[in-house]
Write a protein that holds these residues in place. Structure first.
Motif, short mmCIF file in Angstrom:
data_model
loop_
_atom_site.label_atom_id
_atom_site.label_comp_id
_atom_site.label_asym_id
_atom_site.label_seq_id
_atom_site.Cartn_x
_atom_site.Cartn_y
_atom_site.Cartn_z
N PRO A 83 0.83 -1.21 0.00
CA PRO A 83 0.00 0.00 0.00
C PRO A 83 0.87 1.26 0.00
N GLN A 84 0.51 2.22 -0.82
CA GLN A 84 1.24 3.47 -0.90
C GLN A 84 0.66 4.53 0.04
N VAL A 85 -0.59 4.34 0.43
CA VAL A 85 -1.26 5.28 1.33
C VAL A 85 -1.70 4.51 2.57
N LEU A 86 -1.34 5.03 3.72
CA LEU A 86 -1.73 4.42 4.99
C LEU A 86 -2.98 5.13 5.51
N ALA A 87 -3.93 4.37 5.99
CA ALA A 87 -5.19 4.94 6.46
C ALA A 87 -5.00 5.62 7.80
N LEU A 88 -5.70 6.72 7.96
CA LEU A 88 -5.74 7.41 9.24
C LEU A 88 -6.99 6.98 9.99
N ALA A 89 -6.94 7.10 11.29
CA ALA A 89 -8.11 6.74 12.11
C ALA A 89 -9.25 7.69 11.76
N PRO A 90 -10.47 7.15 11.67
CA PRO A 90 -11.60 8.02 11.33
C PRO A 90 -11.87 9.02 12.44
N GLY A 91 -12.25 10.21 12.03
CA GLY A 91 -12.55 11.26 13.00
C GLY A 91 -13.98 11.16 13.49
N ASP A 92 -14.46 12.24 14.09
CA ASP A 92 -15.82 12.26 14.63
C ASP A 92 -16.87 12.16 13.53
N ASP A 93 -16.55 12.69 12.34
CA ASP A 93 -17.52 12.68 11.26
C ASP A 93 -17.38 11.43 10.36
N HIS A 94 -16.53 10.49 10.75
CA HIS A 94 -16.34 9.20 10.07
C HIS A 94 -15.90 9.36 8.61
N THR A 95 -15.06 10.33 8.36
CA THR A 95 -14.52 10.48 7.01
C THR A 95 -13.27 9.63 6.87
N ALA A 96 -13.03 9.15 5.65
CA ALA A 96 -11.84 8.35 5.38
C ALA A 96 -10.73 9.27 4.90
N ALA A 97 -9.55 9.08 5.46
CA ALA A 97 -8.40 9.89 5.06
C ALA A 97 -7.16 9.01 5.14
N GLY A 98 -6.12 9.45 4.47
CA GLY A 98 -4.88 8.69 4.47
C GLY A 98 -3.67 9.57 4.29
#
Length: 177
Positions: A83-98
Motif C-alpha cells: 500500500p502506498q497510502v496508509l489509512a488514518l483513524a476516522p474522525g468524529d464525522d467518520h470520514t476516510a483519510a490517508g
C-alpha cells in the motif's frame, strides 16, 4: 483507503519481449524480400520444428523455463502491491483519510532530527513498522534513542494512524565526526 501501485513491470517485460520478437521477424522478412540472407532463417526454424519432439530435453527445459517465467509474471500481475497510502483513524464525522508513505517518512524524519545531538535521520515506513536510523557526532549516545523515540511517538500520536505502527529506533555514530 489503500492505493496500490500499478503492476507495470510484468507488462513492460512481456511488451519488450514481444517487441523484440516482432522486430526480428520484420527484419528477417525485409531481408528475404530484398534478396539478402535473413537474420532468422525460416527454413531452418521449420526444419527444427519438424524434427524436434515433445520429449526432447531442450523442449522440456525451454517449456519449464517459460512456464516459470509466465507464472512469476502472472503472480506479479495478480498479487497486490505494498500500500502506498496508509489509512488514518476516522474522525468524529467518520470520514476516510490517508497519508502517503513518503509524506509520513519525511514528516517523521524532520521530527527525529529535532532531537538534541542528532545530525541526521532516515525513516522507513513499512506496513506495520516505522524504522528510524538517526546519526549523531556524540560519543556518548545514551539517552538519545529514547529522546528520538519520544519525539517520533508524539508525532505518530498526532497523526493517528488507523493501525498503530511498531517503532524501531537506532542511533549510530556519524561517520564524518
Amino acid at each position: 483507503m489503500i492505493r496500490r501501485p500499478r503492476r507495470t513491470l510484468p507488462a513492460t517485460i512481456v511488451g519488450l519481449m514481444l517487441f523484440v520478437a516482432a522486430v526480428v521477424v520484420v527484419i528477417s522478412c525485409a531481408q528475404l524480400i530484398t534478396g539478402g540472407p535473413p537474420l532468422v532463417a525460416f527454413g531452418t526454424l521449420g526444419e527444427l520444428g519438424r524434427t524436434t519432439t515433445w520429449n526432447d530435453a531442450r523442449v522440456l527445459a525451454a517449456g519449464g523455463i517459460l512456464s516459470s517465467v509466465g507464472l512469476a509474471l502472472l503472480a506479479c500481475g495478480l498479487l497486490p502491491g505494498r500500500p502506498q497510502v496508509l489509512a488514518l483513524a476516522p474522525g468524529d464525522d467518520h470520514t476516510a483519510a490517508g497519508i502517503s508513505r513518503r509524506s509520513l517518512a519525511r514528516d517523521l524524519t524532520s521530527h527525529a532530527r529535532r532531537a538534541d545531538g542528532i545530525t541526521g535521520a532516515r525513516v522507513r515506513v513499512g506496513a506495520r513498522t516505522v524504522t528510524v536510523n538517526a546519526r549523531t557526532p556524540l560519543r556518548d549516545r545514551s539517552g538519545l534513542p529514547d529522546l528520538v523515540r519520544a519525539l517520533v511517538i508524539e508525532r505518530l500520536d498526532d497523526i493517528n494512524l488507523a493501525r498503530p505502527a511498531r517503532l524501531r529506533v537506532t542511533v549510530t555514530s556519524d561517520r564524518s565526526a
